[in-house]
Design an enzyme around this catalytic site. Structure first.
Site, mmCIF file in Angstrom:
data_model
loop_
_atom_site.group_PDB
_atom_site.id
_atom_site.type_symbol
_atom_site.label_atom_id
_atom_site.label_comp_id
_atom_site.label_asym_id
_atom_site.label_seq_id
_atom_site.Cartn_x
_atom_site.Cartn_y
_atom_site.Cartn_z
ATOM 1 N N GLU A 78 0.805 -1.214 0.000
ATOM 2 C CA GLU A 78 0.000 0.000 0.000
ATOM 3 C C GLU A 78 0.844 1.274 0.000
ATOM 4 O O GLU A 78 0.334 2.355 -0.293
ATOM 5 C CB GLU A 78 -0.928 0.012 1.218
ATOM 6 C CG GLU A 78 -2.042 -1.012 1.184
ATOM 7 C CD GLU A 78 -3.074 -0.724 0.104
ATOM 8 O OE1 GLU A 78 -3.132 0.419 -0.376
ATOM 9 O OE2 GLU A 78 -3.816 -1.654 -0.265
ATOM 10 N N GLU A 109 7.589 -21.946 7.343
ATOM 11 C CA GLU A 109 7.919 -21.088 8.482
ATOM 12 C C GLU A 109 8.987 -21.701 9.372
ATOM 13 O O GLU A 109 9.566 -21.016 10.222
ATOM 14 C CB GLU A 109 6.680 -20.769 9.306
ATOM 15 C CG GLU A 109 6.113 -21.932 10.095
ATOM 16 C CD GLU A 109 4.984 -21.469 11.015
ATOM 17 O OE1 GLU A 109 5.121 -21.680 12.231
ATOM 18 O OE2 GLU A 109 4.002 -20.904 10.524
#
Length: 272
Positions: A78, A109
């Site tokens: 953004e 992960e």
């Protein structure tokens, strides 16, 4: 056991009515901003350090897995349209690569070398900052990435939702937002995820304001990538200069950004 994994304060969720579910979730959600408030001194310290480095040409990396990684990517993605900054100023990386944005990649992960490996194509330098995001505070991908970053001289920060975590221990500027047990036990996309999103909003917004990417209260460098944003930019120019809509739209089209349009108009007036 970590707090985020501890049993919910509610039981028999499957026997609740829809309204009961909504009421209880909302009640839990209301506690999140208060938890963030307690961490404001930690957030402030991190923001100041990030700004100092970015003023000298450094970049901001987010690293995380699962929900935490996705939140980092959302925040990073953004920044260019909102503040008109290059796409490599704020970079979000997720365990398992871009495929993991939509679908979980098993055991990604757990790779302690993965985050630094994902960063290497960007050629990280000591002016850069790495913020590790992990609700649990024990994600190997994040722990390993922060450790490698510190060894390479980068600034390190973290956003976690458990106290005294391994992730926070690897960060020079840890942010710990203790949100407590989740409504659905262990579902950290709920309160913990909300807390992480709030902290990321604060971090990136404060940094961009400090870097001069906001004038007054307006995002004057936003990308004009759709009709809504063109209309918003036109209104900004109208408000700033006191001109009619037609003149504001003409200025925006001619100069390509609110900042440039306003600067041109004000310099022209000064000359006249």
């Amino acid at each position: 056991m970590s707090i985020t994994e501890s049993s919910s304060n509610y039981n028999n969720l499957d026997k609740m009515s829809v309204r009961e579910l909504l009421d209880h979730i909302n009640r839990e959600d209301q506690s999140v901003p208060l938890a963030v408030q307690k961490a404001l001194p930690q957030i402030e310290a991190l923001v100041k350090e990030v700004v100092e480095r970015m003023r000298q040409g450094g970049r901001l990396f987010y690293i995380g897995a699962g929900t935490s990684g996705r939140l980092g990517i959302v925040d990073a993605s953004e920044c260019p349209p909102t503040y008109g900054v290059p796409h490599d100023w704020v970079i979000g990386l997720i365990a398992g690569g871009d495929a993991a944005i939509r679908k979980a990649v098993e055991f990604a992960e757990d790779d302690e070398e993965g985050a630094w490996r994902d960063m290497e194509p960007y050629k990280p330098v000591p002016l850069d900052t790495v913020v590790g995001i992990a609700a649990s505070g024990r994600t190997p991908y994040v722990i390993g990435g922060l450790r490698k970053a510190r060894e390479a001289g980068l600034l390190t920060g973290s956003i976690t939702c458990n106290p005294g975590s391994a992730v926070a221990a690897e960060a020079e500027y840890p942010v710990e937002v203790i949100t407590g047990p989740e409504f659905v036990t262990g579902s950290t996309r709920m309160k913990a995820g909300t807390a992480q999103k709030l902290v990321l909003n604060m971090l990136s917004t404060s940094v961009m304001v400090q870097l001069g990417r906001v004038r007054g209260n307006k995002m004057v460098d936003m990308q004009l990538s759709n009709h809504k944003l063109v209309e918003r930019g036109t209104r900004m120019i109208m408000d700033e200069l006191g001109v009619e809509e037609e003149e504001a739209a003409r200025l925006l089209q001619a100069h390509g950004s609110v900042r440039k349009a306003v600067d041109y108009y004000q310099k022209r007036d000064a000359r006249d």
